[in-house]
Write a protein that holds these residues in place. Structure first.
Motif, PDB file in Angstrom:
ATOM      1  N   LEU A 216       0.847  -1.177   0.000  1.00 35.58           N
ATOM      2  CA  LEU A 216       0.000   0.000   0.000  1.00 35.58           C
ATOM      3  C   LEU A 216       0.893   1.240   0.000  1.00 35.58           C
ATOM      4  O   LEU A 216       1.721   1.419   0.890  1.00 35.58           O
ATOM      5  CB  LEU A 216      -0.919   0.019   1.216  1.00 35.58           C
ATOM      6  N   ALA A 217       0.705   2.096  -1.008  1.00 33.65           N
ATOM      7  CA  ALA A 217       1.525   3.296  -1.132  1.00 33.65           C
ATOM      8  C   ALA A 217       0.758   4.568  -0.807  1.00 33.65           C
ATOM      9  O   ALA A 217       1.354   5.549  -0.366  1.00 33.65           O
ATOM     10  CB  ALA A 217       2.100   3.399  -2.550  1.00 33.65           C
ATOM     11  N   GLY A 218      -0.561   4.565  -1.047  1.00 34.77           N
ATOM     12  CA  GLY A 218      -1.305   5.793  -0.829  1.00 34.77           C
ATOM     13  C   GLY A 218      -2.763   5.558  -0.520  1.00 34.77           C
ATOM     14  O   GLY A 218      -3.347   4.554  -0.930  1.00 34.77           O
ATOM     15  N   VAL A 219      -3.354   6.480   0.218  1.00 37.98           N
ATOM     16  CA  VAL A 219      -4.778   6.469   0.549  1.00 37.98           C
ATOM     17  C   VAL A 219      -5.319   7.870   0.325  1.00 37.98           C
ATOM     18  O   VAL A 219      -4.746   8.845   0.839  1.00 37.98           O
ATOM     19  CB  VAL A 219      -5.038   6.048   2.007  1.00 37.98           C
ATOM     20  N   CYS A 220      -6.405   7.960  -0.422  1.00 37.20           N
ATOM     21  CA  CYS A 220      -7.040   9.247  -0.671  1.00 37.20           C
ATOM     22  C   CYS A 220      -8.479   9.202  -0.184  1.00 37.20           C
ATOM     23  O   CYS A 220      -9.199   8.237  -0.451  1.00 37.20           O
ATOM     24  CB  CYS A 220      -7.007   9.584  -2.161  1.00 37.20           C
ATOM     25  N   SER A 221      -8.873  10.215   0.551  1.00 39.20           N
ATOM     26  CA  SER A 221     -10.238  10.294   1.056  1.00 39.20           C
ATOM     27  C   SER A 221     -10.643  11.757   1.152  1.00 39.20           C
ATOM     28  O   SER A 221      -9.793  12.643   1.341  1.00 39.20           O
ATOM     29  CB  SER A 221     -10.344   9.634   2.429  1.00 39.20           C
ATOM     30  N   ARG A 222     -11.938  12.008   1.021  1.00 39.84           N
ATOM     31  CA  ARG A 222     -12.437  13.380   1.183  1.00 39.84           C
ATOM     32  C   ARG A 222     -12.225  13.871   2.610  1.00 39.84           C
ATOM     33  O   ARG A 222     -12.120  15.062   2.846  1.00 39.84           O
ATOM     34  CB  ARG A 222     -13.920  13.438   0.816  1.00 39.84           C
ATOM     35  N   ARG A 223     -12.154  12.948   3.560  1.00 43.35           N
ATOM     36  CA  ARG A 223     -11.900  13.296   4.954  1.00 43.35           C
ATOM     37  C   ARG A 223     -10.427  13.024   5.255  1.00 43.35           C
ATOM     38  O   ARG A 223      -9.984  11.879   5.299  1.00 43.35           O
ATOM     39  CB  ARG A 223     -12.805  12.495   5.878  1.00 43.35           C
ATOM     40  N   GLU A 224      -9.696  14.103   5.464  1.00 44.92           N
ATOM     41  CA  GLU A 224      -8.251  13.993   5.651  1.00 44.92           C
ATOM     42  C   GLU A 224      -7.883  13.105   6.832  1.00 44.92           C
ATOM     43  O   GLU A 224      -6.929  12.322   6.760  1.00 44.92           O
ATOM     44  CB  GLU A 224      -7.668  15.389   5.844  1.00 44.92           C
TER      45      GLU A 224
END
Length: 355
Positions: free
Chosen positions: A62-70
């Motif tokens: 896992l390299a990255g996680v993107c979410s509207r909630r930081e």
């Protein structure tokens, strides 16, 4: 000879990607065997399960996680030594493959942006809420010449694969019946499954699994008859389907306000298969033959279960493939066609759907 063939596949893929203007050197290196860097969009329960499962996939991280909630992105990323992103496009530039774990109404939005960036996509089920949106995703993936697969997990589990192999050697005759269902009475009312605006409902959240099982064993659906109930929020809270397929009949049900068993039955002219609950996380099956024999299959699964589909996706990516032979686009289209037909019977339409 195998190495030469593989090199040819990689070279052809590079040529296609160059012609399409998608010359991402990181992905090319990844195809040749380096660690695949995964990004997740969404940071809820299924995203966490994917991250947990990814630990069990060799040559992936896992390299990255993107979410509207930081804060949720940071919490999930921090647990796996990954980077949190608030900018989706920025994350796309730093990863080799994307897992979409957002609510289903947003799946096409993220998938189309990933395809435009030349990134392969493993998309949580249902990949789209209707056939038209799914076809748009498939067309975009093909135009970009990148791998796209709906994350329908059951066929990749050890039990399901062992069952397939067993029935090749010791069949139950001509298979003509699939009976499967699940209904859960403890779904909280604030769960997205009850949201009409987010494309919720039992058919898309649960019934898509049953649709897969029916299509996988019986082929394309020819006729769908559905009765059911819509709840206070406008989504389907219970649906019962009788489906005529190319090779038989399926009896399926799904619900959000009643408790129902989660096993499945596959019937043939020489016997039956029962995949014990929860059949969509298959670990145990009983094969009962008309001659009196009974075979028990027991195959516990490791990790969170999503590791099997992810490992398959990684293998396809390294081989330069753009479609899975186990979970091809045609299967996804056949599944959503059943759900579309059932929703028409129930007169269920989402606010964001257009003619």
């Amino acid at each position: 000879m195998r190495d030469a063939s593989r090199s040819g596949t990689i070279a052809r893929r590079r040529t296609c990607r160059t012609e399409a203007g998608l010359t991402d050197s990181n992905i090319e290196a990844n195809i040749e065997g380096t660690t695949i860097r995964w990004g997740i969009v969404g940071a809820g329960r299924i995203a966490r399960r994917f991250a947990d499962s990814l630990i069990h996939v060799e040559g992936a991280r896992l390299a990255g996680v993107c979410s509207r909630r930081e804060e949720t992105a940071q919490a999930l990323a921090g647990a796996f030594d990954a980077r949190a992103y608030s900018d989706f496009d920025a994350m796309l530039g730093d990863i080799d493959a994307l897992y979409i774990a957002t609510l289903q109404d947003s799946h096409p939005h993220y998938a189309l942006r990933a395809f435009a960036a030349g990134k392969p996509v493993l998309c949580e089920k249902p990949a789209a809420v209707n056939a038209r949106a799914l076809q748009e995703m498939i067309d975009a993936a093909r135009a970009a010449n990148v791998l796209f697969m709906e994350a329908m997990k059951p066929p990749f589990y050890p039990l399901y694969r062992r069952l397939r192999a067993h029935l090749q050697d010791d069949p139950i005759g001509d298979i003509g019946l699939v009976r499967a269902g699940c209904s859960m009475a403890n779904v909280p009312l604030d769960h997205p499954s009850f949201s009409l605006e987010a494309g919720g409902g039992a058919l898309l959240d649960i019934g898509i699994y049953e649709a897969f099982l029916a299509v996988d064993w019986l082929g394309e659906a020819l006729d769908v008859q559905t009765i059911g109930r819509l709840g206070a929020t406008g989504v389907d809270v219970f649906a019962s389907l009788n489906v005529r397929h190319e090779r038989g009949i399926a009896q399926l049900f799904c619900g959000l306000d009643l408790q129902g068993r989660g096993d499945a039955l596959i019937g043939g002219t020489l016997g039956t298969v029962t995949i014990h609950e929860n059949w969509w996380n298959p670990a145990r099956a009983t094969i009962a033959y008309t001659d009196g024999r009974k075979i028990e299959l027991d195959e516990p699964f490791a990790g969170g279960g999503l590791n099997y589909e992810t490992a398959h996706f990684c293998e396809l990516l390294r081989a330069g493939e753009t479609e899975s032979p186990v979970m091809p686009h045609a299967t996804s289209m056949r599944m959503i066609a059943i759900i579309d037909a059932a929703r028409r019977d129930l007169k269920l339409r989402f606010p964001f759907e257009t003619d």
